[in-house]
Design a protein around this motif. Structure first.
Motif, PDB file in Angstrom:
ATOM      1  N   ILE A 134      11.227 -19.040  -0.661  1.00  5.82           N
ATOM      2  CA  ILE A 134      10.385 -17.861  -0.678  1.00  5.82           C
ATOM      3  C   ILE A 134      10.131 -17.105   0.663  1.00  5.82           C
ATOM      4  CG2 ILE A 134       8.226 -19.333  -0.871  1.00  5.82           C
ATOM      5  CD1 ILE A 134       6.962 -16.736  -2.361  1.00  5.82           C
ATOM      6  N   THR A 135      10.251 -15.682   0.742  1.00  7.60           N
ATOM      7  CA  THR A 135      10.185 -15.300   1.977  1.00  7.60           C
ATOM      8  C   THR A 135       9.431 -14.079   2.133  1.00  7.60           C
ATOM      9  OG1 THR A 135      12.519 -16.129   2.539  1.00  7.60           O
ATOM     10  CG2 THR A 135      11.935 -14.259   3.841  1.00  7.60           C
ATOM     11  N   TRP A 136       8.590 -14.004   2.991  1.00  3.30           N
ATOM     12  CA  TRP A 136       7.713 -12.763   3.187  1.00  3.30           C
ATOM     13  C   TRP A 136       8.294 -11.857   4.424  1.00  3.30           C
ATOM     14  CZ3 TRP A 136       5.855 -17.221   1.694  1.00  3.30           C
ATOM     15  CH2 TRP A 136       4.892 -17.216   0.703  1.00  3.30           C
ATOM     16  N   SER A 137       8.393 -10.426   4.663  1.00  4.50           N
ATOM     17  CA  SER A 137       9.051  -9.670   5.778  1.00  4.50           C
ATOM     18  C   SER A 137       8.441  -8.715   5.645  1.00  4.50           C
ATOM     19  CB  SER A 137      10.489  -9.765   5.513  1.00  4.50           C
ATOM     20  OG  SER A 137      10.734  -9.252   4.557  1.00  4.50           O
ATOM     21  N   THR A 138       8.631  -7.961   6.833  1.00  2.44           N
ATOM     22  CA  THR A 138       8.411  -6.643   7.285  1.00  2.44           C
ATOM     23  C   THR A 138       9.626  -5.939   7.599  1.00  2.44           C
ATOM     24  OG1 THR A 138       6.730  -5.057   8.347  1.00  2.44           O
ATOM     25  CG2 THR A 138       7.671  -6.897   9.589  1.00  2.44           C
ATOM     26  N   ASP A 139       9.416  -4.602   7.847  1.00  2.00           N
ATOM     27  CA  ASP A 139      10.784  -3.897   8.482  1.00  2.00           C
ATOM     28  C   ASP A 139      11.091  -4.670   9.872  1.00  2.00           C
ATOM     29  OD1 ASP A 139      10.826  -1.953   6.444  1.00  2.00           O
ATOM     30  OD2 ASP A 139       9.629  -0.605   7.514  1.00  2.00           O
ATOM     31  N   GLN A 140      12.491  -4.505   9.940  1.00  2.64           N
ATOM     32  CA  GLN A 140      12.962  -4.777  11.444  1.00  2.64           C
ATOM     33  C   GLN A 140      12.681  -3.887  12.452  1.00  2.64           C
ATOM     34  OE1 GLN A 140      17.362  -4.964  10.611  1.00  2.64           O
ATOM     35  NE2 GLN A 140      17.129  -7.120   9.680  1.00  2.64           N
ATOM     36  N   TYR A 141      12.744  -4.338  13.641  1.00  6.50           N
ATOM     37  CA  TYR A 141      12.249  -3.551  14.849  1.00  6.50           C
ATOM     38  C   TYR A 141      13.170  -2.227  14.917  1.00  6.50           C
ATOM     39  CZ  TYR A 141      11.411  -2.366  19.760  1.00  6.50           C
ATOM     40  OH  TYR A 141      10.883  -1.726  20.795  1.00  6.50           O
ATOM     41  N   GLU A 142      14.428  -2.511  14.599  1.00  5.13           N
ATOM     42  CA  GLU A 142      15.242  -1.433  14.866  1.00  5.13           C
ATOM     43  C   GLU A 142      14.921  -0.191  13.762  1.00  5.13           C
ATOM     44  OE1 GLU A 142      17.110  -4.942  16.446  1.00  5.13           O
ATOM     45  OE2 GLU A 142      16.161  -4.524  14.367  1.00  5.13           O
ATOM     46  N   VAL A 143      14.561  -0.574  12.668  1.00  2.00           N
ATOM     47  CA  VAL A 143      14.246   0.310  11.639  1.00  2.00           C
ATOM     48  C   VAL A 143      12.679   0.728  11.844  1.00  2.00           C
ATOM     49  CG1 VAL A 143      13.719   0.567   8.942  1.00  2.00           C
ATOM     50  CG2 VAL A 143      15.387  -0.900   9.663  1.00  2.00           C
ATOM     51  N   ASN A 144      11.540   0.101  12.176  1.00  2.00           N
ATOM     52  CA  ASN A 144      10.481   0.663  12.540  1.00  2.00           C
ATOM     53  C   ASN A 144       9.832   0.017  13.873  1.00  2.00           C
ATOM     54  OD1 ASN A 144       7.734   1.724  12.596  1.00  2.00           O
ATOM     55  ND2 ASN A 144       7.448   0.974  10.395  1.00  2.00           N
ATOM     56  N   PRO A 145       9.842   0.259  14.929  1.00  2.00           N
ATOM     57  CA  PRO A 145       9.141  -0.621  15.947  1.00  2.00           C
ATOM     58  C   PRO A 145       7.551  -0.688  15.928  1.00  2.00           C
ATOM     59  CG  PRO A 145       9.831   1.444  16.980  1.00  2.00           C
ATOM     60  CD  PRO A 145      10.403   1.258  15.341  1.00  2.00           C
ATOM     61  N   ASN A 146       6.964   0.147  14.975  1.00  2.00           N
ATOM     62  CA  ASN A 146       5.467  -0.006  14.547  1.00  2.00           C
ATOM     63  C   ASN A 146       5.291  -0.735  13.284  1.00  2.00           C
ATOM     64  OD1 ASN A 146       4.689   1.304  16.915  1.00  2.00           O
ATOM     65  ND2 ASN A 146       4.993   3.228  16.095  1.00  2.00           N
ATOM     66  N   ALA A 147       6.326  -1.512  12.820  1.00  2.00           N
ATOM     67  CA  ALA A 147       6.051  -2.007  11.562  1.00  2.00           C
ATOM     68  C   ALA A 147       4.991  -3.111  11.621  1.00  2.00           C
ATOM     69  CB  ALA A 147       7.383  -2.739  11.140  1.00  2.00           C
ATOM     70  N   ASN A 148       4.591  -3.884  10.684  1.00  2.00           N
ATOM     71  CA  ASN A 148       3.410  -4.736  10.625  1.00  2.00           C
ATOM     72  C   ASN A 148       3.760  -6.025  11.063  1.00  2.00           C
ATOM     73  OD1 ASN A 148       1.014  -5.904  10.194  1.00  2.00           O
ATOM     74  ND2 ASN A 148       1.002  -5.995   7.912  1.00  2.00           N
ATOM     75  N   ALA A 149       4.399  -6.265  12.110  1.00  2.00           N
ATOM     76  CA  ALA A 149       4.722  -7.650  12.676  1.00  2.00           C
ATOM     77  C   ALA A 149       3.366  -8.289  12.901  1.00  2.00           C
ATOM     78  CB  ALA A 149       5.781  -7.417  13.840  1.00  2.00           C
ATOM     79  N   LEU A 150       3.799  -9.707  12.989  1.00  2.00           N
ATOM     80  CA  LEU A 150       2.829 -10.666  13.387  1.00  2.00           C
ATOM     81  C   LEU A 150       2.948 -10.855  14.933  1.00  2.00           C
ATOM     82  CD1 LEU A 150       0.709 -12.790  13.098  1.00  2.00           C
ATOM     83  CD2 LEU A 150       2.467 -14.566  12.774  1.00  2.00           C
ATOM     84  N   ARG A 151       1.970 -10.003  15.634  1.00  2.00           N
ATOM     85  CA  ARG A 151       1.660  -9.654  17.066  1.00  2.00           C
ATOM     86  C   ARG A 151       1.040 -10.481  17.641  1.00  2.00           C
ATOM     87  NH1 ARG A 151       3.157  -4.671  14.777  1.00  2.00           N
ATOM     88  NH2 ARG A 151       4.687  -3.886  15.933  1.00  2.00           N
ATOM     89  N   TYR A 152       1.058 -10.575  19.035  1.00  2.00           N
ATOM     90  CA  TYR A 152       0.078 -11.593  19.915  1.00  2.00           C
ATOM     91  C   TYR A 152      -1.361 -11.499  19.435  1.00  2.00           C
ATOM     92  CZ  TYR A 152      -2.120 -12.556  24.484  1.00  2.00           C
ATOM     93  OH  TYR A 152      -2.625 -13.077  25.580  1.00  2.00           O
TER      94      TYR A 152
END
Length: 193
Positions: A134-152
């Motif tokens: 099972i995998t949860w994910s957001t857009d890749q950086y190259e697609v959207n640098p402001n995607a909902n990444a798990l940031r600092y």
């Protein structure tokens, strides 16, 4: 040598004064846990939680806390809290390997909502179930640098219910954290429940 002591936590009591308005009250008998991120509090209050430090080589640290518990009728709920303590590369995916025959009946995700002019998306990570993960994910950086990444300095939580009992010892199960910003490696592996 001090880049991993930049977080502390302290126990609070949460009161809902009016509907959907929550007040946090510091517990006077609970000292501040200096240099310890809040995700570590889960294991402090529940020894069944499995904690794993996940290092991005030469770059940063994620802390993974996990627990499995029975819901009854042969179903188990696996819960994970993943904190990005200090990785600038951030995370874009979280994947848990599943054994053959695993049937997931429910799953969920919770993140922090950006506000006050932050440029980042608030789209929840989608969960995809395959025959072995099972995998949860957001857009890749190259697609959207402001995607909902798990940031600092942020924690995301993930959970699922499945017909598979936890493996003992728990450290034999594998998860993969996909990294958001380009670089090598593109992902890091961890052992957990």
């Amino acid at each position: 040598g001090t880049d991993e002591n930049n977080a502390s936590y302290r126990e609070v009591t949460v009161n809902e004064g009016t509907p959907n308005v929550f007040n946090l009250i510091l517990n006077s008998g609970s000292p501040t846990q200096q240099g310890q991120p809040a995700v570590r509090a889960w294991k402090d209050i529940d020894p069944a939680v499995v904690e794993t430090d996940v290092r991005v080589p030469g770059e940063g640290l994620f802390i993974l806390a996990a627990k499995a518990s029975t819901t009854g009728d042969g179903i188990y709920r696996y819960s994970y809290a993943l904190q990005n303590l200090n990785s600038d590369r951030s995370a874009r995916s979280f994947s848990v390997l599943l054994p053959i025959g695993a049937v997931i009946s429910d799953s969920g995700f919770h993140d922090a909502e950006y506000h006050s002019g932050e440029p980042f998306d608030n789209l929840d990570w989608n969960a995809v179930v395959t025959s072995d993960a099972i995998t949860w994910s957001t857009d890749q950086y190259e697609v959207n640098p402001n995607a909902n990444a798990l940031r600092y300095a942020t924690v995301f939580t993930f959970w699922f219910e499945v017909n598979v009992e936890p493996v003992h010892p728990p450290e034999t199960s594998k998860v993969t954290i996909g990294l958001f910003k380009p670089g090598a490696p593109s992902e890091v592996l961890a052992s957990t429940i």
